[in-house]
Design a protein around this motif. Structure first.
Motif, PDB file in Angstrom:
ATOM      1  N   LYS A   1     -12.747  10.939  -8.973  1.00 39.76           N
ATOM      2  CA  LYS A   1     -11.391  11.049  -9.031  1.00 39.76           C
ATOM      3  C   LYS A   1     -10.506  10.877  -7.709  1.00 39.76           C
ATOM      4  CE  LYS A   1     -11.262  13.843 -13.248  1.00 39.76           C
ATOM      5  NZ  LYS A   1     -10.625  15.078 -13.881  1.00 39.76           N
ATOM      6  N   MET A   2     -11.605  11.525  -6.515  1.00 42.03           N
ATOM      7  CA  MET A   2     -10.806  11.373  -5.314  1.00 42.03           C
ATOM      8  C   MET A   2     -10.855   9.755  -4.851  1.00 42.03           C
ATOM      9  SD  MET A   2     -13.134  14.355  -3.460  1.00 42.03           S
ATOM     10  CE  MET A   2     -12.576  14.266  -1.865  1.00 42.03           C
ATOM     11  N   LEU A   3     -11.854   9.002  -5.212  1.00 41.77           N
ATOM     12  CA  LEU A   3     -11.827   7.690  -5.059  1.00 41.77           C
ATOM     13  C   LEU A   3     -10.748   6.838  -5.807  1.00 41.77           C
ATOM     14  CD1 LEU A   3     -15.571   7.245  -5.094  1.00 41.77           C
ATOM     15  CD2 LEU A   3     -14.192   6.587  -3.113  1.00 41.77           C
ATOM     16  N   ASP A   4     -10.287   7.163  -6.890  1.00 41.57           N
ATOM     17  CA  ASP A   4      -9.189   6.723  -7.619  1.00 41.57           C
ATOM     18  C   ASP A   4      -7.939   7.057  -6.831  1.00 41.57           C
ATOM     19  OD1 ASP A   4     -10.714   5.675  -9.407  1.00 41.57           O
ATOM     20  OD2 ASP A   4     -10.319   7.290 -11.061  1.00 41.57           O
ATOM     21  N   GLU A   5      -7.814   8.229  -6.179  1.00 36.88           N
ATOM     22  CA  GLU A   5      -6.447   8.698  -5.385  1.00 36.88           C
ATOM     23  C   GLU A   5      -6.380   7.917  -4.020  1.00 36.88           C
ATOM     24  OE1 GLU A   5      -3.887  10.619  -6.230  1.00 36.88           O
ATOM     25  OE2 GLU A   5      -4.922  10.506  -8.220  1.00 36.88           O
ATOM     26  N   PHE A   6      -7.813   7.681  -3.615  1.00 35.68           N
ATOM     27  CA  PHE A   6      -7.640   6.788  -2.381  1.00 35.68           C
ATOM     28  C   PHE A   6      -7.472   5.377  -2.675  1.00 35.68           C
ATOM     29  CE2 PHE A   6     -10.574   3.548  -0.071  1.00 35.68           C
ATOM     30  CZ  PHE A   6      -9.760   3.707   1.265  1.00 35.68           C
ATOM     31  N   LYS A   7      -7.592   4.824  -3.795  1.00 32.15           N
ATOM     32  CA  LYS A   7      -7.131   3.330  -4.205  1.00 32.15           C
ATOM     33  C   LYS A   7      -5.742   3.283  -4.332  1.00 32.15           C
ATOM     34  CE  LYS A   7     -11.193   1.263  -4.246  1.00 32.15           C
ATOM     35  NZ  LYS A   7     -11.469   0.152  -3.657  1.00 32.15           N
ATOM     36  N   LYS A   8      -5.075   4.361  -4.982  1.00 29.94           N
ATOM     37  CA  LYS A   8      -3.706   4.642  -5.158  1.00 29.94           C
ATOM     38  C   LYS A   8      -2.717   4.606  -3.994  1.00 29.94           C
ATOM     39  CE  LYS A   8      -4.137   6.567  -9.903  1.00 29.94           C
ATOM     40  NZ  LYS A   8      -3.986   7.980 -10.437  1.00 29.94           N
ATOM     41  N   LYS A   9      -3.675   5.432  -2.915  1.00 26.57           N
ATOM     42  CA  LYS A   9      -2.792   5.339  -1.602  1.00 26.57           C
ATOM     43  C   LYS A   9      -2.991   4.006  -0.883  1.00 26.57           C
ATOM     44  CE  LYS A   9      -4.032  10.297  -0.451  1.00 26.57           C
ATOM     45  NZ  LYS A   9      -4.641  11.190   0.203  1.00 26.57           N
ATOM     46  N   LEU A  10      -3.929   3.268  -1.170  1.00 22.29           N
ATOM     47  CA  LEU A  10      -3.940   1.953  -0.491  1.00 22.29           C
ATOM     48  C   LEU A  10      -2.766   1.261  -1.022  1.00 22.29           C
ATOM     49  CD1 LEU A  10      -7.692   0.923  -0.624  1.00 22.29           C
ATOM     50  CD2 LEU A  10      -6.340   1.729   1.516  1.00 22.29           C
ATOM     51  N   VAL A  11      -2.593   0.983  -2.420  1.00 20.35           N
ATOM     52  CA  VAL A  11      -1.698   0.244  -2.954  1.00 20.35           C
ATOM     53  C   VAL A  11      -0.150   0.763  -2.632  1.00 20.35           C
ATOM     54  CG1 VAL A  11      -0.544  -0.164  -5.169  1.00 20.35           C
ATOM     55  CG2 VAL A  11      -2.905  -0.343  -5.061  1.00 20.35           C
ATOM     56  N   LYS A  12      -0.022   2.048  -2.469  1.00 21.24           N
ATOM     57  CA  LYS A  12       1.273   2.679  -2.008  1.00 21.24           C
ATOM     58  C   LYS A  12       1.496   2.225  -0.536  1.00 21.24           C
ATOM     59  CE  LYS A  12       3.832   6.955  -1.523  1.00 21.24           C
ATOM     60  NZ  LYS A  12       3.596   8.357  -1.714  1.00 21.24           N
TER      61      LYS A  12
ATOM     62  N   LYS B   1       4.937  -0.919   2.977  1.00 20.44           N
ATOM     63  CA  LYS B   1       4.873  -2.176   4.169  1.00 20.44           C
ATOM     64  C   LYS B   1       5.659  -3.347   3.710  1.00 20.44           C
ATOM     65  CE  LYS B   1       0.760  -0.760   6.364  1.00 20.44           C
ATOM     66  NZ  LYS B   1      -0.662  -1.008   6.598  1.00 20.44           N
ATOM     67  N   ASN B   2       5.436  -3.764   2.322  1.00 18.97           N
ATOM     68  CA  ASN B   2       6.438  -5.046   1.746  1.00 18.97           C
ATOM     69  C   ASN B   2       7.702  -4.470   1.745  1.00 18.97           C
ATOM     70  OD1 ASN B   2       6.420  -7.489   0.610  1.00 18.97           O
ATOM     71  ND2 ASN B   2       7.081  -6.353  -1.263  1.00 18.97           N
ATOM     72  N   LYS B   3       8.024  -3.291   1.223  1.00 22.33           N
ATOM     73  CA  LYS B   3       9.562  -2.833   1.038  1.00 22.33           C
ATOM     74  C   LYS B   3      10.187  -2.687   2.285  1.00 22.33           C
ATOM     75  CE  LYS B   3      12.323   0.842  -1.325  1.00 22.33           C
ATOM     76  NZ  LYS B   3      12.160   2.118  -1.649  1.00 22.33           N
TER      77      LYS B   3
ATOM     78  N   LEU C   1       9.472  -4.425   5.009  1.00 25.58           N
ATOM     79  CA  LEU C   1       9.615  -5.809   5.468  1.00 25.58           C
ATOM     80  C   LEU C   1      10.880  -6.551   4.851  1.00 25.58           C
ATOM     81  CD1 LEU C   1       8.476  -8.398   7.104  1.00 25.58           C
ATOM     82  CD2 LEU C   1       6.823  -9.018   5.353  1.00 25.58           C
ATOM     83  N   CYS C   2      10.811  -6.551   3.485  1.00 25.38           N
ATOM     84  CA  CYS C   2      11.849  -7.391   2.734  1.00 25.38           C
ATOM     85  C   CYS C   2      13.280  -6.621   3.059  1.00 25.38           C
ATOM     86  CB  CYS C   2      11.461  -6.681   1.219  1.00 25.38           C
ATOM     87  SG  CYS C   2      10.132  -7.744   0.635  1.00 25.38           S
ATOM     88  N   SER C   3      13.313  -5.247   3.342  1.00 29.04           N
ATOM     89  CA  SER C   3      14.594  -4.571   3.751  1.00 29.04           C
ATOM     90  C   SER C   3      15.150  -4.964   4.995  1.00 29.04           C
ATOM     91  CB  SER C   3      14.402  -3.171   3.569  1.00 29.04           C
ATOM     92  OG  SER C   3      13.610  -2.594   4.690  1.00 29.04           O
ATOM     93  N   CYS C   4      14.154  -5.849   5.918  1.00 35.88           N
ATOM     94  CA  CYS C   4      14.568  -6.248   7.176  1.00 35.88           C
ATOM     95  C   CYS C   4      15.175  -7.681   7.113  1.00 35.88           C
ATOM     96  CB  CYS C   4      13.662  -6.444   8.216  1.00 35.88           C
ATOM     97  SG  CYS C   4      12.743  -4.893   8.595  1.00 35.88           S
ATOM     98  N   GLY C   5      14.939  -8.218   6.037  1.00 37.61           N
ATOM     99  CA  GLY C   5      15.751  -9.397   5.917  1.00 37.61           C
ATOM    100  C   GLY C   5      14.731 -10.614   6.124  1.00 37.61           C
ATOM    101  N   SER C   6      13.512 -10.490   6.556  1.00 39.61           N
ATOM    102  CA  SER C   6      12.815 -11.391   6.564  1.00 39.61           C
ATOM    103  C   SER C   6      12.139 -12.011   5.339  1.00 39.61           C
ATOM    104  CB  SER C   6      11.486 -10.808   7.485  1.00 39.61           C
ATOM    105  OG  SER C   6      11.817 -10.439   8.524  1.00 39.61           O
TER     106      SER C   6
END
Length: 167
Positions: free
Chosen positions: A142-153, A158-160, A162-167
């Motif tokens: 379960k701890m590793l599952d949470e770790f993977k979720k944090k990576l996705v988040k 970061k994408n959000k 970047l996208c909000s900067c107009g790039s």
């Protein structure tokens, strides 16, 4: 003190700054571990005795870091059936490629899981050791599952941004 489930072994104390990454990961998951220095070339009898006795001591995974000729992980694997994860150290001469090839090119029958060169590899070795142990530990899974979720988040944030900067 609890018996170590993971042993972190390195060929020299100069490898400690890199191998500390694996130690930090294991600490974060509450996995009992110990750290040792031994050399496949300078103290081969110690390496053999360690590898042969590790299972009896309750060790489930061995992480071995070495540079240059980097035979430590392979020598350990030749004496045990415990999973061995090899961490290639960065080297001045060949930037760790020599270490990588030494660890990854094992003969059939003597497997060594090999991760990236340097600190990223040591961190991944700690994560891989945790994943192996999680096969018998739901809490750790379960701890590793949470770790993977944090990576996705993190990637999505970061994408959000970047996208909000107009790039």
């Amino acid at each position: 003190m609890r018996k170590p489930k993971v042993m972190i072994v390195m060929g020299s104390d100069s490898d400690l700054p890199v191998m500390s990454e694996a130690k930090e990961v294991l600490n974060g998951y509450g996995i009992p571990h110990e750290v040792r220095i031994m050399s496949a070339h300078r103290s081969p009898d110690d390496v053999a005795a360690f590898a042969k006795s590790a299972r009896k001591k309750g060790v489930s995974v061995i992480i071995a870091g070495a540079g240059g000729a980097a035979h430590l992980a392979g020598v350990i694997a030749s004496f045990t059936t415990i999973p061995v994860i090899g961490v290639p150290m960065d080297t001045k001469e060949l930037k760790g490629v020599d270490s990588l090839f030494s660890i990854v090119q094992m003969p059939a029958g003597i497997p060594v899981a090999t991760v990236a060169i340097g600190k990223a590899g040591a961190k991944n070795a700690g994560i891989l050791a945790a994943q192996i142990l999680s096969l018998g530990d739901k809490r750790l899974g379960k701890m590793l599952d949470e770790f993977k979720k944090k990576l996705v988040k993190g990637v999505r944030e970061k994408n959000k941004k970047l996208c909000s900067c107009g790039s």
